[in-house]
Design a protein around this motif. Structure first.
Motif, mmCIF file in Angstrom:
data_model
loop_
_atom_site.group_PDB
_atom_site.id
_atom_site.type_symbol
_atom_site.label_atom_id
_atom_site.label_comp_id
_atom_site.label_asym_id
_atom_site.label_seq_id
_atom_site.Cartn_x
_atom_site.Cartn_y
_atom_site.Cartn_z
ATOM 1 N N THR A 1 0.593 -1.363 -0.304
ATOM 2 C CA THR A 1 0.280 -0.323 -0.446
ATOM 3 C C THR A 1 1.177 1.361 -0.143
ATOM 4 O O THR A 1 0.417 2.404 -0.771
ATOM 5 N N GLY A 2 1.781 1.523 1.355
ATOM 6 C CA GLY A 2 3.326 2.633 0.784
ATOM 7 C C GLY A 2 3.787 2.998 -0.896
ATOM 8 O O GLY A 2 3.430 3.847 -0.385
ATOM 9 N N GLU A 3 3.897 0.976 -1.238
ATOM 10 C CA GLU A 3 4.473 1.963 -2.069
ATOM 11 C C GLU A 3 3.075 2.217 -3.130
ATOM 12 O O GLU A 3 3.133 3.941 -3.797
ATOM 13 N N MET A 4 2.276 1.728 -3.565
ATOM 14 C CA MET A 4 1.201 2.569 -3.912
ATOM 15 C C MET A 4 1.211 4.588 -4.031
ATOM 16 O O MET A 4 0.681 4.873 -4.845
ATOM 17 N N LEU A 5 0.646 4.131 -2.819
ATOM 18 C CA LEU A 5 0.578 5.612 -2.301
ATOM 19 C C LEU A 5 1.425 7.036 -2.768
ATOM 20 O O LEU A 5 1.397 8.119 -3.644
ATOM 21 N N ARG A 6 2.487 5.922 -2.654
ATOM 22 C CA ARG A 6 3.906 6.896 -3.593
ATOM 23 C C ARG A 6 3.748 6.964 -5.076
ATOM 24 O O ARG A 6 4.161 8.109 -5.553
ATOM 25 N N VAL A 7 2.728 6.162 -5.480
ATOM 26 C CA VAL A 7 2.992 6.300 -7.109
ATOM 27 C C VAL A 7 2.536 6.967 -7.162
ATOM 28 O O VAL A 7 2.353 8.236 -8.140
ATOM 29 N N ILE A 8 1.074 7.398 -5.959
ATOM 30 C CA ILE A 8 -0.001 8.050 -6.611
ATOM 31 C C ILE A 8 -0.009 9.808 -6.379
ATOM 32 O O ILE A 8 -0.487 10.367 -7.269
ATOM 33 N N GLN A 9 0.781 9.812 -5.333
ATOM 34 C CA GLN A 9 1.376 10.912 -4.711
ATOM 35 C C GLN A 9 2.284 11.461 -5.385
ATOM 36 O O GLN A 9 2.167 13.152 -5.811
ATOM 37 N N GLY A 10 3.337 10.688 -6.310
ATOM 38 C CA GLY A 10 3.897 11.339 -7.426
ATOM 39 C C GLY A 10 3.364 12.135 -7.884
ATOM 40 O O GLY A 10 3.553 13.154 -9.314
ATOM 41 N N VAL A 11 2.423 11.356 -8.921
ATOM 42 C CA VAL A 11 1.426 11.837 -10.115
ATOM 43 C C VAL A 11 0.247 12.876 -9.504
ATOM 44 O O VAL A 11 0.415 14.395 -10.671
ATOM 45 N N PHE A 12 -0.333 12.909 -8.338
ATOM 46 C CA PHE A 12 -0.700 14.392 -7.866
ATOM 47 C C PHE A 12 -0.445 15.261 -7.867
ATOM 48 O O PHE A 12 -0.714 16.303 -8.386
ATOM 49 N N GLU A 13 1.404 15.062 -7.353
ATOM 50 C CA GLU A 13 2.261 16.297 -7.341
ATOM 51 C C GLU A 13 2.842 17.089 -8.815
ATOM 52 O O GLU A 13 2.338 17.902 -8.803
ATOM 53 N N SER A 14 2.623 16.398 -8.997
ATOM 54 C CA SER A 14 2.787 16.345 -10.573
ATOM 55 C C SER A 14 2.129 17.231 -11.325
ATOM 56 O O SER A 14 2.256 17.885 -12.281
ATOM 57 N N TYR A 15 0.852 17.168 -10.877
ATOM 58 C CA TYR A 15 -0.414 17.721 -11.501
ATOM 59 C C TYR A 15 -0.483 19.463 -10.813
ATOM 60 O O TYR A 15 -1.748 19.988 -10.822
ATOM 61 N N GLY A 16 0.048 18.855 -10.260
ATOM 62 C CA GLY A 16 0.083 20.884 -8.591
ATOM 63 C C GLY A 16 -0.388 20.594 -7.786
ATOM 64 O O GLY A 16 -0.535 21.596 -6.653
ATOM 65 N N PHE A 17 -0.925 19.933 -7.337
ATOM 66 C CA PHE A 17 -1.769 19.180 -6.178
ATOM 67 C C PHE A 17 -1.075 19.361 -5.478
ATOM 68 O O PHE A 17 -0.098 19.027 -5.003
ATOM 69 N N GLU A 18 -1.280 20.029 -3.618
ATOM 70 C CA GLU A 18 -1.159 20.557 -2.909
ATOM 71 C C GLU A 18 -1.313 19.379 -1.498
ATOM 72 O O GLU A 18 -2.613 19.370 -1.501
ATOM 73 N N PRO A 19 -0.955 18.767 -1.177
ATOM 74 C CA PRO A 19 -1.586 17.435 0.241
ATOM 75 C C PRO A 19 -1.872 18.429 1.759
ATOM 76 O O PRO A 19 -1.881 19.924 2.605
ATOM 77 N N LEU A 20 -3.105 17.655 2.002
ATOM 78 C CA LEU A 20 -3.779 18.629 3.077
ATOM 79 C C LEU A 20 -3.730 17.043 3.797
ATOM 80 O O LEU A 20 -4.412 16.225 2.771
ATOM 81 N N ASP A 21 -4.366 17.109 4.993
ATOM 82 C CA ASP A 21 -4.246 16.453 6.154
ATOM 83 C C ASP A 21 -5.688 16.801 6.308
ATOM 84 O O ASP A 21 -5.662 17.797 7.441
ATOM 85 N N THR A 22 -6.742 16.150 6.909
ATOM 86 C CA THR A 22 -7.756 16.090 7.931
ATOM 87 C C THR A 22 -8.212 15.941 8.956
ATOM 88 O O THR A 22 -7.641 13.756 9.096
ATOM 89 N N PRO A 23 -8.871 14.927 10.818
ATOM 90 C CA PRO A 23 -8.770 14.364 11.289
ATOM 91 C C PRO A 23 -9.976 12.544 10.560
ATOM 92 O O PRO A 23 -10.171 13.340 10.127
ATOM 93 N N ALA A 24 -10.106 12.248 11.853
ATOM 94 C CA ALA A 24 -10.223 10.668 11.008
ATOM 95 C C ALA A 24 -12.103 11.466 11.565
ATOM 96 O O ALA A 24 -13.058 10.359 10.902
ATOM 97 N N ILE A 25 -12.522 12.125 12.309
ATOM 98 C CA ILE A 25 -13.630 13.210 13.251
ATOM 99 C C ILE A 25 -13.568 13.568 12.641
ATOM 100 O O ILE A 25 -13.378 15.118 13.316
ATOM 101 N N GLU A 26 -14.958 14.036 12.661
ATOM 102 C CA GLU A 26 -15.739 15.324 12.093
ATOM 103 C C GLU A 26 -16.823 15.298 13.002
ATOM 104 O O GLU A 26 -17.123 14.493 13.341
#
Length: 483
Positions: free
Chosen positions: A29-54
């Motif tokens: 999964t970690g490997e997969m996430l890194r690949v996806i992240q790489g593509v998303f970054e290349s499109y210019g998207f910026e990371p964000l994290d929010t809590p699991a609970i709302e």
RNA sequence: GCCGCUGUAGCUCAGUCUGGUUAGAGCGCUUGACUGUGGAUCAAGAGGUCGGUGGUUCGAGUCCACCCAGCGGUACCA
């Protein structure tokens, strides 16, 4: 312990739809996430994290009621009596975040986010109660360029993950076209229940086929297991019209709304063509519905095309692995202000499940640590020192920490997938040496018949070196097995 | 939610139709043959509320009823 005690003990068991995640899966999964992240970054998207609970009301339509507060979502009350929920997707928290920080965000705001989400519903094949999503959204852009880009992002991501072109497809539709169709067949837009019934029926085209959809639009349908689904009760003529529309390749527009939708798709098509995304990657499909009440314009989903089988060779369907679309109403819920937004969500867990089932996902085999055997208990300090020396040389290593004898230690190293073990008993110590045993090479020994070759290999698999050459010797063994 | 299928050892299953002494197999696990040496071979051993409860019967893993769980389909799906 008595029997009585035994029955009082809790059973070690996992709630349904939830799974432990093994070392191997974490790595995959970690490997997969890194690949996806790489593509998303290349499109210019910026990371964000929010809590699991709302707060539950921030998540939207599944407000817990008194009797069943956990329908669909996992909810619980805070100590101030307010309802909290585990997030069921990453879009609702994004809407909350944007509404809360609207002033300070660059507009359009483009963020990606990955993380687990939870749904309190019945699990199925490829469907879990906790799963990981990877989202990208553009908030504050009404141009369909933002939508087109997300479709391309989906295609690029799947290819980056090793899905060959032709084995997936991104299907694009537009809710406005459907709205146009509804208008033309005289379906009152106030009649939401019928509206939804028709949308649901259309959504099932790829699964149930034309006849299934026809049944659902009319009187209803009985499936193989004998379950009966109520139909939308449309007139035969109207059904023909709807069927004609969803099976058409042309995307004929009806009415003003339909025309608007068609124009949007035409514009997206132009953008796809300009970037050379052909029909082998992105395809228009009038039967793509998604999210029912939620989406307001272009909608898209990607699915794997190769047939997926379970352990027994039975075909299973895992559905779409990426889905998304335009939702212009979400932020408005908080601010009262219309904010156009569009996004996609990759079902990471489901996609990984699908790729693993297809066998097309190559997991990089990870090696266990070098194990330093403990033969003389009173010389643990020596063994620890060797272990540290290996670690400082950037070699994954551990000293055997159990209580068992040498044979068990060898078994342990074998089970851990260790490339080699380090052995120093009394004999070696006296000579100032250590033995290195190559377990990977050693494993091949049993199949060798020729005695001469066997001895040669065995000498290669286990050999003595001066204590001072320990790191060097281990390195040599490791380099034998580098891919 | 509805429909169907399946519950026997850690895992995969046989035995259930045709009820009858201590319930089986393979794999795995532990120990030994084995010299301070994993994986091969051989031997021994551990491991079971036969999903649960109630019923029929002299007797139930086996027959009946209800319940529970798992799987699959279907419904719902932000």
């Amino acid at each position: 312990m008595s029997k009585k005690d035994a029955s009082a003990r809790p059973e070690a068991r996992l709630p349904k739809g939830l799974f432990d995640i093994s070392a191997q899966e974490i790595r995959a999964t970690g490997e997969m996430l890194r690949v996806i992240q790489g593509v998303f970054e290349s499109y210019g998207f910026e990371p964000l994290d929010t809590p699991a609970i709302e707060y539950t009301d921030a998540l939207g339509k599944f407000l817990p009621d008194q009797d069943r507060p956990n329908e669909g979502v996992f909810s619980f009350k805070d100590d101030d009596e307010q309802w909290l929920s585990l997030r069921y997707d990453l879009t609702a928290p994004l809407a909350r975040y944007v509404a809360e920080n609207y002033q300070n965000l660059p507009k359009p705001f483009r963020r990606y986010q990955a993380g687990p989400v939870w749904r309190n519903e019945k699990p199925g094949p490829g469907r879990f109660r906790q799963f990981t999503q990877f989202d990208a959204d553009t908030v504050g852009a009404s141009s369909v360029a933002a939508d087109a880009e997300l479709c391309m992002l989906a295609a690029d991501t799947l290819e980056a993950l090793g899905v060959p072109r032709g084995q997936y497809v991104v299907k694009v539709g537009n809710r406005k076209i459907l709205d146009g169709v509804f208008e033309s067949i005289g379906l009152n837009s106030n009649d939401t229940s019928k509206h939804l019934a028709v949308l649901r029926a259309i959504d099932k085209l790829d699964r149930l086929g034309v006849e299934g959809v026809r049944a659902l639009l009319g009187k209803g349908r009985k499936d193989e297991s004998g379950d009966y689904t109520k139909g939308a009760n449309l007139d035969a003529k109207v059904i023909d019209s709807v069927i004609g529309f969803v099976t058409s390749d042309e995307l004929p527009a009806r009415g003003a709304i339909g025309e608007e939708g068609r124009a949007e798709l035409a514009e997206m098509d132009r953008l796809f063509k300009a970037s050379e995304f052909g029909n082998d990657r992105v395809k228009f499909d009038p039967s793509v519905v998604r999210g029912l009440e939620y989406y307001t314009g272009p909608v898209f989903e990607a699915e794997l095309l190769a047939p997926i089988k379970d352990e027994r060779g039975q075909l299973i369907r895992i559905g779409s692995v990426v889905s998304g679309g335009r939702y212009d109403g979400l932020v408005e819920r908080f601010t009262g202000e219309k904010v156009p937004a569009t996004g996609i969500s990759i079902g990471v867990s489901r996609l990984l499940f699908g790729l693993q089932r297809l066998g097309s996902y190559k997991e990089s085999a990870s090696q266990g640590p070098v194990v330093v055997l403990v033969l003389d208990r009173d010389r643990i300090a020596d063994y620890q020192k060797m272990t540290q020396a290996l670690r400082q040389a950037n070699i994954r290593a551990e000293m055997y920490l159990g209580e068992s004898g040498m044979k068990a230690q060898m078994k342990y190293a074998d089970k851990r997938g260790s490339p080699c073990v380090v052995i120093q008993g009394g004999d070696e110590k006296a000579k100032g040496e250590v033995q290195i045993k190559d377990l990977i090479l050693g494993a091949t020994l049993t199949s060798i018949e020729n005695r001469e070759e066997y001895l040669k290999k065995q000498a290669e698999a286990q050999f003595a070196v001066p204590e001072t050459d320990l790191v060097e010797a281990v390195r040599r063994v490791l380099s034998r097995h580098q891919a």
